[in-house]
Scaffold this active site. Structure first.
Site, PDB file in Angstrom:
ATOM      1  CE  LYS A  26     -31.687   9.754  28.720  1.00  0.00           C
ATOM      2  NZ  LYS A  26     -31.218  11.123  29.039  1.00  0.00           N
TER       3      LYS A  26
ATOM      4  CD  GLU B  59     -40.874  19.616  38.943  1.00  0.00           C
ATOM      5  OE1 GLU B  59     -41.590  20.375  38.248  1.00  0.00           O
ATOM      6  OE2 GLU B  59     -39.673  19.796  39.117  1.00  0.00           O
TER       7      GLU B  59
ATOM      8  CB  CYS C  14     -40.166  23.719  36.367  1.00  0.00           C
ATOM      9  SG  CYS C  14     -39.535  23.062  37.920  1.00  0.00           S
TER      10      CYS C  14
ATOM     11  CD  GLU D 220     -41.610  25.624  31.668  1.00  0.00           C
ATOM     12  OE1 GLU D 220     -41.269  25.581  32.861  1.00  0.00           O
ATOM     13  OE2 GLU D 220     -41.866  24.601  30.998  1.00  0.00           O
TER      14      GLU D 220
END
Length: 476
Positions: free
Chosen positions: A174, A248, A282, A379
């Site tokens: 996906k 992750e 990331c 973040e």
């Protein structure tokens, strides 16, 4: 309307309720649209993968390796089209889009080599006890769901798809609804290579499609790359079925610059760590820890370097940094600019959205940011760098490790013994010393703490899709 779902070896139109607009972020305008896959179509894709599994997992390792090399070759043949699509849908500068494609090609080639080595991994196990023999078998974990993000499409999917196929798994992929088109290349390549129907399935959609896949009881494993908020939902779905996951997730990574470092070289590494892919990584080293002895020389040079970056549309001009990939991300980063003003942070560069078409923001630097600032701890996923000064090596290590994340870090120092010592002390999954963020397929990728579970790339990436079986026999 684009037909973009590849199920059981056939291209089908979406039957879901969501219409997905595919945007050019440099213009802030859509250039394609598609209907999401329905829950029923997700079920069909999982069923197709389940049906293809028995034959695929006993396909010879050499034949699976040949298919993987075919993927690498076919990606190369589509080079210009895929690079252009990365630039148009992600806003990546050409040189970044080229590296993305090369990374995907290298990944398939690497796992083709590992696939060929699989028979030698099934071996006898010496036993201390007499009268018994034992052997090890490495088997595919089964049907796996792969959910990938929008910041590195084609690449992140290669990191999952190549080792899964090498191990003998069948997959349902996906892609992100923000960048749903480029992974279609994998379905097209599967057709061109004659990959058995059902081995690879691709379903596009938004949250409903992702939930249908992550909750599906027909999966044996799920691998997810994305935000911590969605990752926690994926983990809850997996825990309900006691199903293994690879996650992750996010990062708030540090780059540590000691005062023996060349200022110009340090600036180059810092800028690359925060502006590559417009900071939408990331692994972005968004926390700069700079030693007091070099800070006054480095910060003005860094300010000038960020202000001089060429920001624009990669399809119409030569640029160093493109736009943010989605309007949602643009609004999120703009919200952090507002927070910085509310907190009274010292802005040396940027700190604003650009007044032009598309989703552009300026490369940004804040100095002497307090440790309790939201911009220091959260973040952001944009080209926003926060700097703090440190006095000693011990302080640098403590502040770098003071985060709920633990994905990567960078250490810059002319004293290589110190650099290695600091690298060993950092609580992360990958450390660069005096380097940009060079990622090699032979090394692992993944983090500690809130940055995820498991590893991708290298032999660890293949192991993530393997189950270990021992067979013990009595000789009496």
């Amino acid at each position: 309307m684009t037909t973009s779902h590849y199920i059981a070896g056939r291209w089908v139109e979406g039957q879901g309720s969501d219409c997905i607009s595919v945007n050019d972020p440099a213009l802030g305008q859509p250039f394609a649209e598609l209907m999401a896959a329905s829950v029923a179509q997700v079920d069909q894709a999982v069923s197709a993968a389940r049906g293809a599994l028995p034959a695929w997992k006993i396909t010879s390792a050499s034949k699976r390796a040949a298919y993987l090399r075919g993927f690498a070759e076919q990606l190369g043949q589509r080079r210009e089209a895929l690079i252009t699509l990365q630039m148009r849908n992600n806003g990546k500068p050409r040189h970044e889009a080229e590296i993305d494609l090369d990374d995907a090609i290298a990944t398939f080639g690497y796992y083709a080599e590992l696939a060929e080595q699989l028979p030698s991994k099934n071996r006898d196990v010496p036993l201390a006890a007499p009268g018994f023999s034992a052997r090890t078998r490495l088997e595919p974990v089964g049907v796996v769901g792969l959910i990938v993000p929008w910041n590195f499409p084609l690449v992140t999917s290669a990191w999952k798809l190549a080792p899964a196929l090498a191990a003998g798994c069948t997959v349902v992929l996906k892609p992100s609804e923000v960048t749903p088109l480029i992974e279609q290349a994998y379905g097209q390549i599967a057709d061109a290579l004659g990959l058995p129907a059902g081995v690879l399935n691709i379903v596009n959609g938004k949250a409903e499609t992702g939930a249908a896949l992550s909750n599906h009881n027909g999966l044996d494993k799920l691998s997810f790359t994305g935000s911590n908020s969605v990752g926690s939902q994926v983990m809850r779905s997996a825990s309900a079925q006691c199903r293994p996951v690879t996650l992750e997730l996010g990062g708030k990574s540090a780059i540590v610059v000691f005062d023996d470092c060349d200022v110009g070289q340090a600036v180059e590494w810092i800028v690359a760590g925060i502006t590559w892919n417009a900071g939408q990584m990331c692994s972005a080293t968004s926390r700069l820890l700079v030693q007091e002895g070099i800070a006054d020389a480095l910060l003005p040079r860094l300010q000038a370097a960020l202000e001089n970056l060429r920001v624009g549309n990669p399809l119409s001009e030569e640029v160093d940094m493109g736009p943010l990939t989605s309007q949602a991300q643009w609004l999120k980063v703009a919200g952090y600019f507002a927070t910085a003003r509310e907190e009274g942070l010292q802005c040396l560069a940027g700190g604003k959205a650009l007044d032009r078409d598309g989703w552009f923001v300026s490369p940004t630097l804040y100095a002497d940011v307090p440790k309790d600032s939201r911009l220091w701890t959260e973040e952001i996923f944009g080209p926003v760098l926060c700097a703090r000064r440190f006095a000693t090596e011990e302080q640098a290590i403590a502040e770098a490790n003071d985060s709920r994340f633990g994905l990567v870090a960078t250490v810059c120092s002319a004293d290589l013994e110190r650099a290695e010592r600091v690298a060993d002390a950092l609580e992360v999954g990958h450390v660069w010393i005096n380097s940009v963020q060079a990622v090699f397929v032979e090394t692992s990728w993944g983090g500690t703490k809130g940055s995820g579970i498991g590893r991708e790339l290298g032999p660890w990436g293949l192991s993530a899709y393997q189950s270990v079986k021992h067979v013990t026999r009595c000789l009496g």
